[in-house]
Design an enzyme around this catalytic site. Structure first.
Site, PDB file in Angstrom:
ATOM      1  N   SER A 124       0.835  -1.201   0.000  1.00 39.49           N
ATOM      2  CA  SER A 124       0.000   0.000   0.000  1.00 39.49           C
ATOM      3  C   SER A 124       0.866   1.245   0.000  1.00 39.49           C
ATOM      4  O   SER A 124       1.972   1.248   0.564  1.00 39.49           O
ATOM      5  CB  SER A 124      -0.861  -0.022   1.263  1.00 39.49           C
ATOM      6  N   TYR A 149      -1.943  -1.110  10.877  1.00 37.00           N
ATOM      7  CA  TYR A 149      -2.188  -1.637   9.528  1.00 37.00           C
ATOM      8  C   TYR A 149      -1.009  -1.285   8.613  1.00 37.00           C
ATOM      9  O   TYR A 149      -0.437  -2.146   7.948  1.00 37.00           O
ATOM     10  CB  TYR A 149      -3.492  -1.079   8.945  1.00 37.00           C
ATOM     11  N   LYS A 153       1.973  -3.759   6.769  1.00 40.05           N
ATOM     12  CA  LYS A 153       2.344  -3.805   5.343  1.00 40.05           C
ATOM     13  C   LYS A 153       3.843  -3.579   5.194  1.00 40.05           C
ATOM     14  O   LYS A 153       4.521  -4.256   4.422  1.00 40.05           O
ATOM     15  CB  LYS A 153       1.566  -2.746   4.550  1.00 40.05           C
TER      16      LYS A 153
HETATM   17  P1  NAD Z   1     -10.854  -7.439   1.260  1.00 41.75           P
HETATM   18  O1  NAD Z   1     -11.058  -7.448   2.734  1.00 41.75           O
HETATM   19  O2  NAD Z   1     -12.028  -7.228   0.392  1.00 41.75           O
HETATM   20  O3  NAD Z   1     -10.145  -8.803   0.792  1.00 41.75           O
HETATM   21  C1  NAD Z   1      -9.271  -9.524   1.621  1.00 41.75           C
HETATM   22  C2  NAD Z   1      -9.739 -10.965   1.609  1.00 41.75           C
HETATM   23  O4  NAD Z   1      -8.857 -11.740   2.419  1.00 41.75           O
HETATM   24  C3  NAD Z   1     -11.136 -11.156   2.176  1.00 41.75           C
HETATM   25  O5  NAD Z   1     -11.909 -11.901   1.250  1.00 41.75           O
HETATM   26  C4  NAD Z   1     -10.928 -11.919   3.481  1.00 41.75           C
HETATM   27  O6  NAD Z   1     -12.005 -12.782   3.769  1.00 41.75           O
HETATM   28  C5  NAD Z   1      -9.636 -12.645   3.201  1.00 41.75           C
HETATM   29  N1  NAD Z   1      -8.819 -12.967   4.383  1.00 41.75           N
HETATM   30  C6  NAD Z   1      -8.464 -12.144   5.405  1.00 41.75           C
HETATM   31  N2  NAD Z   1      -7.671 -12.782   6.284  1.00 41.75           N
HETATM   32  C7  NAD Z   1      -7.509 -14.042   5.800  1.00 41.75           C
HETATM   33  C8  NAD Z   1      -6.799 -15.175   6.252  1.00 41.75           C
HETATM   34  N3  NAD Z   1      -6.090 -15.147   7.378  1.00 41.75           N
HETATM   35  N4  NAD Z   1      -6.852 -16.318   5.517  1.00 41.75           N
HETATM   36  C9  NAD Z   1      -7.578 -16.364   4.366  1.00 41.75           C
HETATM   37  N5  NAD Z   1      -8.264 -15.313   3.894  1.00 41.75           N
HETATM   38  C10 NAD Z   1      -8.221 -14.169   4.584  1.00 41.75           C
HETATM   39  O7  NAD Z   1      -9.710  -6.370   0.952  1.00 41.75           O
HETATM   40  P2  NAD Z   1      -9.246  -5.752  -0.445  1.00 41.75           P
HETATM   41  O8  NAD Z   1      -9.667  -4.342  -0.484  1.00 41.75           O
HETATM   42  O9  NAD Z   1      -9.603  -6.659  -1.553  1.00 41.75           O
HETATM   43  O10 NAD Z   1      -7.671  -5.754  -0.214  1.00 41.75           O
HETATM   44  C11 NAD Z   1      -6.850  -6.822  -0.639  1.00 41.75           C
HETATM   45  C12 NAD Z   1      -5.429  -6.553  -0.183  1.00 41.75           C
HETATM   46  O11 NAD Z   1      -4.986  -5.312  -0.712  1.00 41.75           O
HETATM   47  C13 NAD Z   1      -5.273  -6.464   1.340  1.00 41.75           C
HETATM   48  O12 NAD Z   1      -4.048  -7.083   1.707  1.00 41.75           O
HETATM   49  C14 NAD Z   1      -5.202  -4.974   1.594  1.00 41.75           C
HETATM   50  O13 NAD Z   1      -4.473  -4.651   2.741  1.00 41.75           O
HETATM   51  C15 NAD Z   1      -4.481  -4.496   0.339  1.00 41.75           C
HETATM   52  N6  NAD Z   1      -4.754  -3.092   0.032  1.00 41.75           N
HETATM   53  C16 NAD Z   1      -6.061  -2.683  -0.083  1.00 41.75           C
HETATM   54  C17 NAD Z   1      -6.328  -1.338  -0.334  1.00 41.75           C
HETATM   55  C18 NAD Z   1      -7.766  -0.864  -0.420  1.00 41.75           C
HETATM   56  O14 NAD Z   1      -8.010   0.331  -0.278  1.00 41.75           O
HETATM   57  N7  NAD Z   1      -8.744  -1.707  -0.673  1.00 41.75           N
HETATM   58  C19 NAD Z   1      -5.286  -0.420  -0.479  1.00 41.75           C
HETATM   59  C20 NAD Z   1      -3.962  -0.886  -0.385  1.00 41.75           C
HETATM   60  C21 NAD Z   1      -3.711  -2.232  -0.115  1.00 41.75           C
END
Ligand code: NAD
Ligand code: UDP
Length: 339
Positions: A124, A149, A153
């Site tokens: 991120s 958080y 990362k």
């Molecule tokens: P999201 O919560 O929609 O998706 C994450 C998925 O991981 C979910 O389906 C959840 O059920 C699953 N999960 C969580 N812990 C788990 C575990 N221990 N074992 C198996 N599954 C698990 O989030 P997103 O927005 O799709 O983000 C995906 C990734 O991108 C994350 O790592 C997040 O930190 C990163 N990210 C997101 C953003 C944003 O704004 N959405 C920005 C930067 C980085």
């Protein structure tokens, strides 16, 4: 090519699985459904005509993960799984470090045992903290994070970088996302936050659909063009394509590869309200509130490195981001539960 996709049922993962299937890459999804609904699978299949293989399980369960690796000839991993709510991470730091850091370590260990040495990690722009200037290039300093958080990362980036120092035949790709928004243009898949949304775009979408009374704008006294915070919003379909570009360009090349995934353009909160109002055809109520603790004034990506080395560039503008979010939200006012 088979690619293990952790967190593939979530917001970014599900859109990436669609684009992978369209590109002839076979995703094998592992997700514990902590923040996703099983209905996502049917939506992926309806869009692509293919049902991805799905394992319901937790990446911290090493025996489970070992069994998935031994059942398939996996070429690479895209690692989305994790917790992502900044505010919640302050009150539940142990859960965040356990899920995000420990989960990534278990995954890397299982990969090592299985001889799978290619990982694309969801990082991120938060790792840059409050940047000294914009646009932010990949060589800007990282680590001045302001919450658990963001630190989780940064820690995973450090762990994977150290792994590369020890084992230089790995391909480790750190993708630093800016602000993912938008939805699949079909209106059948999108972001489905549980409870009150923390992020701007899903909050605006819920105001537009009548689930929330008005938007609170956190501060109008930043030194930006209209005083509200400026971010680099990127369409989730562009982001999804960025993962495929990364897999194709560097996924089989040993190295530590780091890329920003953004558009290179900053938009303010008021710009986003205006774009969304145009998309949904009504003006959206808002009030100006105090700044939110930990927020920075502005942040957008330098995109040249990804363009040059991955041959990837975001193409969708904020009008498309708003239109696609509105299509998803108005077709599914209560997210996946409305099915
Ligand atoms: P999201 O919560 O929609 O998706 C994450 C998925 O991981 C979910 O389906 C959840 O059920 C699953 N999960 C969580 N812990 C788990 C575990 N221990 N074992 C198996 N599954 C698990 O989030 P997103 O927005 O799709 O983000 C995906 C990734 O991108 C994350 O790592 C997040 O930190 C990163 N990210 C997101 C953003 C944003 O704004 N959405 C920005 C930067 C980085
Ligand atoms: N924001 C806002 N009201 C909200 C949510 C967010 O004014 O209800 C602002 C926030 O202060 C920031 C921008 O919108 O300037 C993007 O915030 P978001 O939480 O979506 O992303 P991040 O802060 O992680 O970049």
């Amino acid at each position: 090519m088979k690619v293990l996709v952790t967190g593939g049922m979530g917001y970014i993962g599900s859109h990436t699985c669609v684009q992978m299937l369209e590109a002839g890459i076979e995703p094998i999804i592992v997700d514990n459904l902590f923040n996703a609904k099983e209905a996502v699978l049917g939506r992926i299949e309806a869009l692509t005509g293919k049902a991805p293989l799905f394992y319901h399980g937790d990446i911290r369960d090493e025996a489970f993960l070992d069994s998935v690796f031994s059942a398939h000839d996996i070429a690479a991993v895209i690692h989305f799984a994790g917790l992502k709510a900044v505010g919640e991470s302050v009150s539940k730091p142990l859960e965040y470090y356990d899920n995000n850091v420990n989960g990534s370590l278990v995954l890397a260990r299982c990969m090592e045992k299985a001889g799978v040495k290619s990982i694309v990690f969801s990082s991120s722009a938060t790792v840059y903290g409050d940047p000294a200037s914009v646009p932010i290039t990949e060589s800007f300093p990282t680590g001045a994070t302001t919450n658990p958080y963001g630190r989780s990362k940064y820690m995973v980036e450090q762990c994977l970088s150290d792994l590369f120092v020890a084992q230089s035949d790995w391909s480790i790709t750190l993708l630093r996302y800016f602000n993912p928004v938008g939805a699949h243009p079909s209106g059948t898949m999108g972001e489905d936050p549980q409870g009150i949304p923390n992020n701007l775009m899903p909050f605006i979408a819920q105001v537009a659909v009548g689930r929330r009374e008005k938007l609170s704008i956190f501060g109008d006294d930043y030194s930006t063009h209209d005083g509200t915070g400026v971010r680099d919003y990127i369409h989730v379909m562009d982001l999804a394509d960025g993962h495929i570009a990364a897999l194709n360009a560097v996924g089989s090349k040993a190295g530590l590869h780091i890329y920003n995934l953004g558009t290179g353009t900053g938009s303010s909160v008021l710009d986003m309200v205006e774009a969304f109002s145009a998309a949904c055809g009504t003006s959206l109520p808002y009030e100006i509130c105090p700044r939110r603790a930990g927020d920075i004034a502005q942040c957008w990506a330098a995109t040249e490195k990804a363009e040059r080395e991955l041959g990837w560039k975001a193409t969708r503008n904020v009008a498309e981001m708003s239109a696609d979010t509105w299509k998803w939200q108005s077709n599914n006012p209560n997210g996946y539960t409305s099915v």
